[in-house]
Scaffold this active site. Structure first.
Site, PDB file in Angstrom:
ATOM      1  N   CYS A  50      -2.028  -2.898   7.892  1.00 41.73           N
ATOM      2  CA  CYS A  50      -1.766  -3.820   6.791  1.00 41.73           C
ATOM      3  C   CYS A  50      -0.398  -4.484   6.850  1.00 41.73           C
ATOM      4  O   CYS A  50      -0.259  -5.646   6.473  1.00 41.73           O
ATOM      5  CB  CYS A  50      -1.982  -3.104   5.453  1.00 41.73           C
ATOM      6  SG  CYS A  50      -3.697  -2.587   5.236  1.00 41.73           S
ATOM      7  N   LYS A  82      -5.876  -5.715  -3.156  1.00 39.46           N
ATOM      8  CA  LYS A  82      -6.542  -6.340  -2.019  1.00 39.46           C
ATOM      9  C   LYS A  82      -7.682  -5.466  -1.508  1.00 39.46           C
ATOM     10  O   LYS A  82      -7.742  -4.260  -1.782  1.00 39.46           O
ATOM     11  CB  LYS A  82      -5.543  -6.613  -0.884  1.00 39.46           C
ATOM     12  CG  LYS A  82      -4.973  -5.373  -0.206  1.00 39.46           C
ATOM     13  CD  LYS A  82      -4.032  -5.784   0.917  1.00 39.46           C
ATOM     14  CE  LYS A  82      -3.373  -4.594   1.598  1.00 39.46           C
ATOM     15  NZ  LYS A  82      -4.309  -3.690   2.290  1.00 39.46           N
ATOM     16  N   ASP A 118       0.802  -1.234   0.000  1.00 41.40           N
ATOM     17  CA  ASP A 118       0.000   0.000   0.000  1.00 41.40           C
ATOM     18  C   ASP A 118       0.828   1.276   0.000  1.00 41.40           C
ATOM     19  O   ASP A 118       0.543   2.220   0.761  1.00 41.40           O
ATOM     20  CB  ASP A 118      -0.958   0.010   1.195  1.00 41.40           C
ATOM     21  CG  ASP A 118      -1.900  -1.172   1.214  1.00 41.40           C
ATOM     22  OD1 ASP A 118      -1.970  -1.902   0.203  1.00 41.40           O
ATOM     23  OD2 ASP A 118      -2.562  -1.390   2.248  1.00 41.40           O
TER      24      ASP A 118
END
Length: 199
Positions: free
Chosen positions: A135, A102, A29
């Protein structure tokens, strides 16, 4: 105050980090949403520089690189079709580098990441990206549960300050350090810097 032995030490797993030559790099990310606006993180720019340095080292070594991109839909801070949800230019995927999209904190949840890693024949992963307590933490734990040896690079991740449910504020630095310590206890090897990942 005396620190306890880590569960890794008790279990005989140790704290030896992976090497570039023995692993794949997972960048979680590294999206523009963390550089500006409501989701901007403390220390995100220095962390991205460290991600960039490690990414270049993996590329120079010809080792596998996998980018993770979170998608929360149109209009969200994680809209992959908008500039805010795009992967930051400093770590932009190169031709041939897979991007796994995701929808959950763990990069393994309902994605092809596990199959991709198996196809690459790697058991070790180096993990960088954002956010430390969400995450990165979820992916490192899932990596452990899937049988991978994870190494998390401390200065190549970052987070933000949060309200403390028991009162006050948990500072981003404290949350970052506590999240890394929790991983280091059992789920992953945590190193301070990308320089601690040997060739």
């Amino acid at each position: 105050m005396t620190a306890s032995k880590t569960l890794r030490e008790v279990a005989g797993l140790g704290h030896t980090p992976t090497t570039i030559g023995n692993s794949a790099l997972i960048l979680i990310d590294c999206q523009n949403t963390y550089r500006e606006g409501v989701m901007e993180l403390d220390g995100v720019e220095p962390a991205l520089v460290e991600c960039q340095k490690l990414l270049q080292r993996y590329r120079d070594a010809g080792r596998p690189v996998i980018h993770i991109q979170h998608d929360a839909g149109a209009g969200s801070p994680y809209d992959v079709a908008a500039p805010i949800g795009a992967i930051a230019d400093v770590v932009k995927p190169a031709a041939g580098e897979p991007v796994v999209v995701k929808n959950y904190p763990s990069s393994f949840e309902k994605t092809n990441l596990d199959g991709l890693l198996k196809s690459l024949g790697v058991k070790d992963v180096a993990i960088v990206g954002f956010m430390t307590h969400v995450c990165v933490n979820s992916t490192a734990r899932a990596a452990f549960n899937h049988g991978y040896n994870a190494t998390v690079v401390g200065n190549a991740t970052a987070t933000r300050s949060l309200p403390n449910p028991t009162g006050g504020v948990v500072a981003s630095k404290d949350l970052h350090n506590a999240s890394l310590a929790a991983l280091h206890d059992f789920f992953a090897v945590v190193v301070p810097s990308q320089e601690d990942i040997a060739p």
